[in-house]
Scaffold this motif. Structure first.
Motif, PDB file in Angstrom:
ATOM      1  N   LEU A 269       0.832  -1.207   0.000  1.00 12.04           N
ATOM      2  CA  LEU A 269       0.000   0.000   0.000  1.00 12.04           C
ATOM      3  C   LEU A 269       0.865   1.254   0.000  1.00 12.04           C
ATOM      4  O   LEU A 269       0.562   2.234  -0.692  1.00 12.04           O
ATOM      5  CB  LEU A 269      -0.933  -0.004   1.212  1.00 12.04           C
ATOM      6  N   GLY A 270       1.946   1.248   0.788  1.00 12.69           N
ATOM      7  CA  GLY A 270       2.825   2.407   0.817  1.00 12.69           C
ATOM      8  C   GLY A 270       3.480   2.648  -0.528  1.00 12.69           C
ATOM      9  O   GLY A 270       3.586   3.805  -0.998  1.00 12.69           O
ATOM     10  N   MET A 271       3.934   1.569  -1.161  1.00 16.35           N
ATOM     11  CA  MET A 271       4.568   1.713  -2.474  1.00 16.35           C
ATOM     12  C   MET A 271       3.573   2.218  -3.517  1.00 16.35           C
ATOM     13  O   MET A 271       3.893   3.093  -4.337  1.00 16.35           O
ATOM     14  CB  MET A 271       5.145   0.361  -2.908  1.00 16.35           C
ATOM     15  N   TYR A 272       2.350   1.703  -3.476  1.00 13.47           N
ATOM     16  CA  TYR A 272       1.317   2.153  -4.412  1.00 13.47           C
ATOM     17  C   TYR A 272       0.992   3.635  -4.201  1.00 13.47           C
ATOM     18  O   TYR A 272       0.869   4.413  -5.163  1.00 13.47           O
ATOM     19  CB  TYR A 272       0.061   1.306  -4.237  1.00 13.47           C
ATOM     20  N   ALA A 273       0.873   4.029  -2.924  1.00 22.18           N
ATOM     21  CA  ALA A 273       0.551   5.431  -2.627  1.00 22.18           C
ATOM     22  C   ALA A 273       1.663   6.359  -3.092  1.00 22.18           C
ATOM     23  O   ALA A 273       1.384   7.458  -3.614  1.00 22.18           O
ATOM     24  CB  ALA A 273       0.303   5.596  -1.126  1.00 22.18           C
ATOM     25  N   ARG A 274       2.897   5.955  -2.917  1.00 24.03           N
ATOM     26  CA  ARG A 274       4.014   6.796  -3.382  1.00 24.03           C
ATOM     27  C   ARG A 274       4.002   6.930  -4.901  1.00 24.03           C
ATOM     28  O   ARG A 274       4.253   8.009  -5.447  1.00 24.03           O
ATOM     29  CB  ARG A 274       5.345   6.219  -2.899  1.00 24.03           C
ATOM     30  N   HIS A 275       3.717   5.803  -5.562  1.00 23.51           N
ATOM     31  CA  HIS A 275       3.700   5.824  -7.029  1.00 23.51           C
ATOM     32  C   HIS A 275       2.560   6.698  -7.554  1.00 23.51           C
ATOM     33  O   HIS A 275       2.734   7.455  -8.531  1.00 23.51           O
ATOM     34  CB  HIS A 275       3.553   4.389  -7.551  1.00 23.51           C
ATOM     35  N   LYS A 276       1.400   6.631  -6.918  1.00 27.53           N
ATOM     36  CA  LYS A 276       0.234   7.389  -7.358  1.00 27.53           C
ATOM     37  C   LYS A 276       0.135   8.764  -6.692  1.00 27.53           C
ATOM     38  O   LYS A 276      -0.802   9.515  -6.950  1.00 27.53           O
ATOM     39  CB  LYS A 276      -1.037   6.595  -7.047  1.00 27.53           C
ATOM     40  N   LYS A 277       1.142   9.044  -5.816  1.00 29.35           N
ATOM     41  CA  LYS A 277       1.166  10.331  -5.102  1.00 29.35           C
ATOM     42  C   LYS A 277      -0.119  10.553  -4.287  1.00 29.35           C
ATOM     43  O   LYS A 277      -0.685  11.657  -4.256  1.00 29.35           O
ATOM     44  CB  LYS A 277       1.403  11.497  -6.078  1.00 29.35           C
ATOM     45  N   LEU A 278      -0.563   9.504  -3.618  1.00 32.37           N
ATOM     46  CA  LEU A 278      -1.733   9.620  -2.748  1.00 32.37           C
ATOM     47  C   LEU A 278      -1.299  10.164  -1.389  1.00 32.37           C
ATOM     48  O   LEU A 278      -0.189   9.884  -0.920  1.00 32.37           O
ATOM     49  CB  LEU A 278      -2.385   8.256  -2.554  1.00 32.37           C
ATOM     50  N   PRO A 279      -2.150  10.912  -0.705  1.00 31.26           N
ATOM     51  CA  PRO A 279      -1.799  11.483   0.608  1.00 31.26           C
ATOM     52  C   PRO A 279      -1.926  10.461   1.746  1.00 31.26           C
ATOM     53  O   PRO A 279      -2.550  10.731   2.775  1.00 31.26           O
ATOM     54  CB  PRO A 279      -2.804  12.626   0.760  1.00 31.26           C
ATOM     55  N   LEU A 280      -1.341   9.299   1.554  1.00 33.87           N
ATOM     56  CA  LEU A 280      -1.368   8.256   2.577  1.00 33.87           C
ATOM     57  C   LEU A 280      -0.239   8.499   3.572  1.00 33.87           C
ATOM     58  O   LEU A 280       0.921   8.634   3.187  1.00 33.87           O
ATOM     59  CB  LEU A 280      -1.212   6.878   1.930  1.00 33.87           C
ATOM     60  N   GLU A 281      -0.576   8.554   4.860  1.00 34.51           N
ATOM     61  CA  GLU A 281       0.428   8.835   5.895  1.00 34.51           C
ATOM     62  C   GLU A 281       0.919   7.561   6.586  1.00 34.51           C
ATOM     63  O   GLU A 281       2.107   7.402   6.850  1.00 34.51           O
ATOM     64  CB  GLU A 281      -0.155   9.797   6.937  1.00 34.51           C
ATOM     65  N   SER A 282       0.017   6.656   6.912  1.00 35.48           N
ATOM     66  CA  SER A 282       0.415   5.423   7.600  1.00 35.48           C
ATOM     67  C   SER A 282      -0.624   4.344   7.366  1.00 35.48           C
ATOM     68  O   SER A 282      -1.776   4.633   7.005  1.00 35.48           O
ATOM     69  CB  SER A 282       0.605   5.663   9.103  1.00 35.48           C
ATOM     70  N   VAL A 283      -0.168   3.106   7.600  1.00 38.57           N
ATOM     71  CA  VAL A 283      -1.041   1.951   7.432  1.00 38.57           C
ATOM     72  C   VAL A 283      -0.891   1.038   8.653  1.00 38.57           C
ATOM     73  O   VAL A 283       0.228   0.783   9.103  1.00 38.57           O
ATOM     74  CB  VAL A 283      -0.681   1.141   6.163  1.00 38.57           C
ATOM     75  N   THR A 284      -2.004   0.593   9.197  1.00 40.27           N
ATOM     76  CA  THR A 284      -1.996  -0.422  10.253  1.00 40.27           C
ATOM     77  C   THR A 284      -2.805  -1.613   9.767  1.00 40.27           C
ATOM     78  O   THR A 284      -3.917  -1.442   9.250  1.00 40.27           O
ATOM     79  CB  THR A 284      -2.610   0.116  11.556  1.00 40.27           C
ATOM     80  N   VAL A 285      -2.231  -2.789   9.889  1.00 41.86           N
ATOM     81  CA  VAL A 285      -2.899  -4.012   9.448  1.00 41.86           C
ATOM     82  C   VAL A 285      -3.051  -4.937  10.652  1.00 41.86           C
ATOM     83  O   VAL A 285      -2.059  -5.297  11.287  1.00 41.86           O
ATOM     84  CB  VAL A 285      -2.082  -4.724   8.345  1.00 41.86           C
ATOM     85  N   GLU A 286      -4.255  -5.326  10.979  1.00 43.25           N
ATOM     86  CA  GLU A 286      -4.524  -6.282  12.037  1.00 43.25           C
ATOM     87  C   GLU A 286      -5.045  -7.560  11.407  1.00 43.25           C
ATOM     88  O   GLU A 286      -5.960  -7.532  10.573  1.00 43.25           O
ATOM     89  CB  GLU A 286      -5.537  -5.719  13.039  1.00 43.25           C
ATOM     90  N   LEU A 287      -4.457  -8.684  11.804  1.00 45.53           N
ATOM     91  CA  LEU A 287      -4.810  -9.955  11.197  1.00 45.53           C
ATOM     92  C   LEU A 287      -5.116 -11.005  12.248  1.00 45.53           C
ATOM     93  O   LEU A 287      -4.562 -10.965  13.341  1.00 45.53           O
ATOM     94  CB  LEU A 287      -3.666 -10.460  10.293  1.00 45.53           C
ATOM     95  N   GLN A 288      -5.991 -11.931  11.904  1.00 42.95           N
ATOM     96  CA  GLN A 288      -6.349 -13.027  12.799  1.00 42.95           C
ATOM     97  C   GLN A 288      -6.599 -14.279  11.977  1.00 42.95           C
ATOM     98  O   GLN A 288      -7.226 -14.230  10.912  1.00 42.95           O
ATOM     99  CB  GLN A 288      -7.584 -12.665  13.631  1.00 42.95           C
TER     100      GLN A 288
END
Length: 408
Positions: free
Chosen positions: A325-344
């Motif tokens: 997601l971070g790489m995609y946001a950088r490539h598309k220049k999206l204003p993404l600041e952080s990502v948290t993923v919770e898994l079970q």
């Protein structure tokens, strides 16, 4: 190596003879892989090897790659001999015997660690054990006769009659006059001036049993290399688990400068090596220059020193998701600041899965919840959910996988 905040439960009970032929009982804590070095832990006056701080520190050091031997001094705990016949000099002799046992059965010790009076003992023993390169003390007195303050009210009786039974930590001990004589005869200052080992002095300013002034006296008596670390807020017995963990962290980092370099197992790029002992679940994982532990919870027989195999699987998917997601946001220049993923991870009946090909039995299910922070509109957020399904690990998990196994 990953810091572990709990005790290592895999230990080996051992016995060996002291220099007088009396049996001493000990516990040998071993790491999941080959030890980088062996150490001996000396407990405080009348405490014993199973004293909480001794156990916690020894096991924490083992989790960091050290083999650690802790044992009961003569006449204490499960060791043989009569406590009334032992003294400070015999404690030092017991340390020498422990070093000889390690040299014969495993590897000569390179590190000595001592708590309270055990700290004074390892300082004296340091020059008698040739293999030792580093000595660490915790709340140690600058002279062994400091313990006489514990005998106040009985010293006159001991001198007059030759012995007396005193209560120490709620237990009766017989102290003979030769014990007092031996304490007074110890010439610590001269020994420390000739101690050709690296020394770490650790002491709490709030220590009410052994004043921190003793640490100053020890430090000024020692030659370099020497170090001092304040255990601010800790009590003499290191009653808080966090204090014992901190002590182990500092000793492991400090001792690393004076021990042979840690021989990191070579792994090729993309290769993960997992090594474990057959007597438990604890595993050492290595990838390149990175080490970490894997384990199982105590409820199923593990020691809970690291994440479980399924935790690691979920972490692989979670980290890959966030990276993608971070790489995609950088490539598309999206204003993404952080990502948290919770898994079970769990298992459900196949019939309860609407879009699964399998219709009978159970299937594995991983639930993944994303939290994305940034000035994103609804369309951008929805697109990130779609991109999450495209991360390489996600695709690997959903693809048909063939695992080929062979003996090395």
């Amino acid at each position: 190596m990953l810091r572990q905040d709990c005790a290592m439960t895999r230990s080996k009970r051992i016995e060996f003879d002291n220099l007088r032929g009396q049996m001493l009982a000990g516990s040998l804590e071993l790491p999941p892989s080959e030890p980088r070095a062996f150490a001996i832990f000396a407990h405080c006056f009348t405490c014993g090897k199973d004293f909480a701080a001794a156990t916690r520190i020894s096991r924490a050091l083992a989790a960091k790659g050290f083999g650690v031997l802790r044992f009961d001094f003569t006449g204490l705990g499960n060791s043989g001999g009569d406590f009334a016949n032992q003294n400070f000099s015999s404690n030092v002799d017991d340390l020498v015997a422990a070093a000889q046992w390690l040299a014969e059965r495993h590897q000569a010790p390179r590190l000595l660690v001592g708590h309270s009076l055990g700290g004074a003992a390892v300082l004296i023993a340091g020059n008698r054990i040739e293999s030792v390169e580093a000595v660490a003390t915790i709340g140690a007195p600058s002279h062994p006769d400091h313990v006489q303050h514990l005998l106040e009210g009985s010293i006159e009786t001991i001198r007059a009659t030759g012995s007396a039974t005193v209560s120490l930590a709620g237990r009766p001990f017989t102290i003979q006059s030769h014990f007092l004589d031996d304490l007074q005869e110890q010439e610590v200052a001269g020994t420390l001036r000739n101690l050709s080992r690296a020394v770490l002095i650790m002491h709490s300013p709030q220590d009410e049993v052994v004043s921190v002034d003793h640490a100053r006296k020890l430090y000024t008596s020692l030659q370099h290399p020497k170090s001092f670390v304040s255990l601010d807020g800790a009590d003499h017995l290191l009653s808080k688990r966090a204090d014992s963990q901190y002590v182990a962290d500092v000793i492991a980092a400090w001792a690393g400068r004076y021990l042979p370099p840690f021989e990191h197992p070579d792994t090729e790029q993309g290769v993960v090596r997992v090594t474990g002992r057959a007597d438990g679940f604890l595993q050492m994982c290595t990838a390149g220059e990175h080490d970490w532990l894997a384990d199982e919870p105590k409820s199923v027989g593990g020691s809970d020193l690291g994440p479980t195999p399924y935790d690691l699987l979920l972490a692989a998917l979670g980290t890959c998701t966030s990276m993608t997601l971070g790489m995609y946001a950088r490539h598309k220049k999206l204003p993404l600041e952080s990502v948290t993923v919770e898994l079970q991870h769990d298992r459900i009946h196949a019939k309860d899965c609407e879009d699964c090909d399998k219709t009978d039995g159970q299937i594995d299910r991983i639930q993944r919840v994303l939290t994305v922070v940034g000035d994103l509109d609804d369309a951008q957020r929805a697109r990130l959910v779609e991109i999450a399904d495209r991360c390489p690990v996600h695709r690997t998990i959903e693809n048909e996988i063939k695992v080929e196994t062979r003996l090395a």
